[in-house]
Design a protein around this motif. Structure first.
Motif, PDB file in Angstrom:
ATOM      1  N   ARG A   1      17.198 -33.511  -9.567  1.00 54.61           N
ATOM      2  CA  ARG A   1      17.014 -33.613 -11.015  1.00 54.61           C
ATOM      3  C   ARG A   1      16.148 -32.456 -11.493  1.00 54.61           C
ATOM      4  O   ARG A   1      15.210 -32.057 -10.807  1.00 54.61           O
ATOM      5  CB  ARG A   1      16.331 -34.937 -11.396  1.00 54.61           C
ATOM      6  CG  ARG A   1      17.236 -36.142 -11.349  1.00 54.61           C
ATOM      7  CD  ARG A   1      16.518 -37.343 -11.914  1.00 54.61           C
ATOM      8  NE  ARG A   1      17.344 -38.531 -11.933  1.00 54.61           N
ATOM      9  CZ  ARG A   1      16.940 -39.700 -12.406  1.00 54.61           C
ATOM     10  NH1 ARG A   1      15.711 -39.827 -12.887  1.00 54.61           N
ATOM     11  NH2 ARG A   1      17.739 -40.743 -12.390  1.00 54.61           N
TER      12      ARG A   1
ATOM     13  N   GLN B   1      13.372 -31.426 -13.843  1.00 53.07           N
ATOM     14  CA  GLN B   1      12.311 -32.029 -14.655  1.00 53.07           C
ATOM     15  C   GLN B   1      11.926 -31.162 -15.844  1.00 53.07           C
ATOM     16  O   GLN B   1      11.060 -31.556 -16.636  1.00 53.07           O
ATOM     17  CB  GLN B   1      11.075 -32.276 -13.780  1.00 53.07           C
ATOM     18  CG  GLN B   1      11.350 -33.209 -12.603  1.00 53.07           C
ATOM     19  CD  GLN B   1      10.092 -33.517 -11.833  1.00 53.07           C
ATOM     20  OE1 GLN B   1       9.144 -34.083 -12.365  1.00 53.07           O
ATOM     21  NE2 GLN B   1      10.062 -33.141 -10.569  1.00 53.07           N
TER      22      GLN B   1
ATOM     23  N   ARG C   1       4.238 -34.462 -15.530  1.00 53.73           N
ATOM     24  CA  ARG C   1       4.934 -34.542 -14.248  1.00 53.73           C
ATOM     25  C   ARG C   1       4.927 -33.177 -13.568  1.00 53.73           C
ATOM     26  O   ARG C   1       5.611 -32.249 -13.967  1.00 53.73           O
ATOM     27  CB  ARG C   1       6.382 -34.992 -14.471  1.00 53.73           C
ATOM     28  CG  ARG C   1       6.486 -36.393 -15.081  1.00 53.73           C
ATOM     29  CD  ARG C   1       7.935 -36.719 -15.394  1.00 53.73           C
ATOM     30  NE  ARG C   1       8.073 -38.065 -15.925  1.00 53.73           N
ATOM     31  CZ  ARG C   1       9.217 -38.553 -16.382  1.00 53.73           C
ATOM     32  NH1 ARG C   1      10.297 -37.812 -16.378  1.00 53.73           N
ATOM     33  NH2 ARG C   1       9.278 -39.785 -16.847  1.00 53.73           N
TER      34      ARG C   1
ATOM     35  N   SER D   1      13.177 -32.146  -8.895  1.00 48.75           N
ATOM     36  CA  SER D   1      12.914 -33.315  -8.060  1.00 48.75           C
ATOM     37  C   SER D   1      14.062 -33.414  -7.057  1.00 48.75           C
ATOM     38  O   SER D   1      15.231 -33.448  -7.457  1.00 48.75           O
ATOM     39  CB  SER D   1      12.844 -34.575  -8.919  1.00 48.75           C
ATOM     40  OG  SER D   1      12.966 -35.740  -8.122  1.00 48.75           O
TER      41      SER D   1
ATOM     42  N   GLY E   1       7.183 -31.736  -7.514  1.00 45.30           N
ATOM     43  CA  GLY E   1       8.550 -31.264  -7.387  1.00 45.30           C
ATOM     44  C   GLY E   1       8.586 -29.908  -6.709  1.00 45.30           C
ATOM     45  O   GLY E   1       7.572 -29.394  -6.224  1.00 45.30           O
TER      46      GLY E   1
ATOM     47  N   THR F   1      11.206 -35.389 -22.746  1.00 45.35           N
ATOM     48  CA  THR F   1      11.820 -35.051 -21.462  1.00 45.35           C
ATOM     49  C   THR F   1      13.099 -35.861 -21.308  1.00 45.35           C
ATOM     50  O   THR F   1      13.106 -37.075 -21.497  1.00 45.35           O
ATOM     51  CB  THR F   1      10.862 -35.360 -20.298  1.00 45.35           C
ATOM     52  OG1 THR F   1       9.672 -34.576 -20.457  1.00 45.35           O
ATOM     53  CG2 THR F   1      11.509 -35.013 -18.958  1.00 45.35           C
TER      54      THR F   1
ATOM     55  N   MET G   1       9.980 -37.443  -7.454  1.00 48.09           N
ATOM     56  CA  MET G   1       9.353 -37.900  -8.695  1.00 48.09           C
ATOM     57  C   MET G   1       8.657 -39.231  -8.475  1.00 48.09           C
ATOM     58  O   MET G   1       9.151 -40.110  -7.784  1.00 48.09           O
ATOM     59  CB  MET G   1      10.411 -38.060  -9.788  1.00 48.09           C
ATOM     60  CG  MET G   1      10.915 -36.747 -10.340  1.00 48.09           C
ATOM     61  SD  MET G   1      12.194 -37.013 -11.563  1.00 48.09           S
ATOM     62  CE  MET G   1      11.305 -37.955 -12.782  1.00 48.09           C
TER      63      MET G   1
ATOM     64  N   PRO H   1      15.793 -37.034 -18.711  1.00 50.24           N
ATOM     65  CA  PRO H   1      16.045 -37.110 -17.272  1.00 50.24           C
ATOM     66  C   PRO H   1      17.513 -36.973 -16.883  1.00 50.24           C
ATOM     67  O   PRO H   1      17.820 -36.529 -15.784  1.00 50.24           O
ATOM     68  CB  PRO H   1      15.488 -38.483 -16.886  1.00 50.24           C
ATOM     69  CG  PRO H   1      15.518 -39.284 -18.145  1.00 50.24           C
ATOM     70  CD  PRO H   1      15.289 -38.307 -19.257  1.00 50.24           C
TER      71      PRO H   1
END
Length: 267
Positions: free
Chosen positions: A149, A151, A99, A65, A102, A168, A84, A170
């Motif tokens: 970030r 993911q 998700r 992300s 990205g 997950t 995100m 973060p």
């Protein structure tokens, strides 16, 4: 005849109570010391050196992300098509594979950004990747700030825990006790003295075991988890024995209840 039936009922109920008592005894055999984490004498000078914090790097196949901000907010949105959807910053097991937005790190270690083009990010930390992208964006934005970030930082917690799941993470930092906390902690049957951590590293799959009843678990390089680590909690002997006994006693209890039902209907 009535006395025989009464004696039979007493015998039957005695057998049932004996079976239930055996099950309760087996469940209560777990030593209290086996359930206590990080045992040892605590004093004011009781300290323990721990390893350096683990800093993950970006790998090929990771999904990143990339969020861009600058003094020109309208121009910044052009670089955020794959940001995100949520920025809650919380770890959770709820559909962690959903998700998909990205920038995917290609097999050559690069991601492709609007206008900027390809940027090599493999083997960089997310902080260093953000600095690199920010430098390249200075040609298009005024004082850009880039937040990257990963993911794909996920861990699996399986076995004798309350909520086994895939989580997950973060913030890209998590320890073994924190992971077990996300999974609702071990059940009373889980072995705290033989926790298995499975890690892929250097093209190999490593199997490491930690004893969480001892304080030296803090020194282990597997105390801090890496992306895609699998934590497995195996059941103790009490769990296995109680399940075996339950399967053995189930037909007996069923038969006894059937006898009681027949006696009751013939009265």
């Amino acid at each position: 005849m009535i006395k025989i039936k009464a004696k039979l009922k007493i015998t039957v109920w005695g057998g049932i109570l004996a079976g239930l008592s055996l099950l309760l005894f087996l469940e209560g055999c777990t030593s209290a010391r086996k359930l206590v984490y990080f045992q040892g004498t605590t004093t004011k000078d009781d300290t323990l050196m721990i390893p350096e914090p683990f800093v993950p790097t970006i790998k090929k196949g990771d999904l990143l992300s990339v969020q861009v901000s600058s003094l020109n907010a309208e121009a910044s949105t052009y670089f955020n098509p794959a940001a995100m959807a949520d920025g809650s910053g919380t770890a959770g097991p709820l559909n962690p594979l959903a998700r998909t937005s990205g920038y995917l790190v290609a097999m050559d270690g690069t991601i492709k950004l609007p206008l900027v083009g390809q940027v090599a990010v493999a083997d960089l930390t997310t902080a260093k990747a953000g600095e690199l992208i920010g430098t390249k964006l200075k040609a298009y934005l005024k004082e850009p700030t880039v937040n990257v970030r990963n993911q794909n930082f996920r861990i699996s917690v399986l076995g004798e825990v309350t909520r086994p799941s895939l989580f997950t993470i973060p913030n890209e930092q998590i320890t073994l006790p924190e992971a077990l906390g996300l999974a609702g902690d071990l059940t009373i049957y889980g072995r705290r003295d033989n926790v298995l951590v499975i890690r892929e590293e250097g093209g190999q799959r490593i199997f490491a075991r930690l004893d969480l009843t001892r304080r030296d678990a803090f020194r282990s390089p597997y105390y801090t988890l890496h992306p895609n680590d699998v934590v497995y909690i195996e059941p103790g002997k009490v769990r296995v024995t109680s399940v075996d006994r339950a399967y053995q006693l189930a037909p007996i209890v069923t038969g006894v209840l059937s006898i009681i039902a027949i006696i009751a209907t013939r009265r």
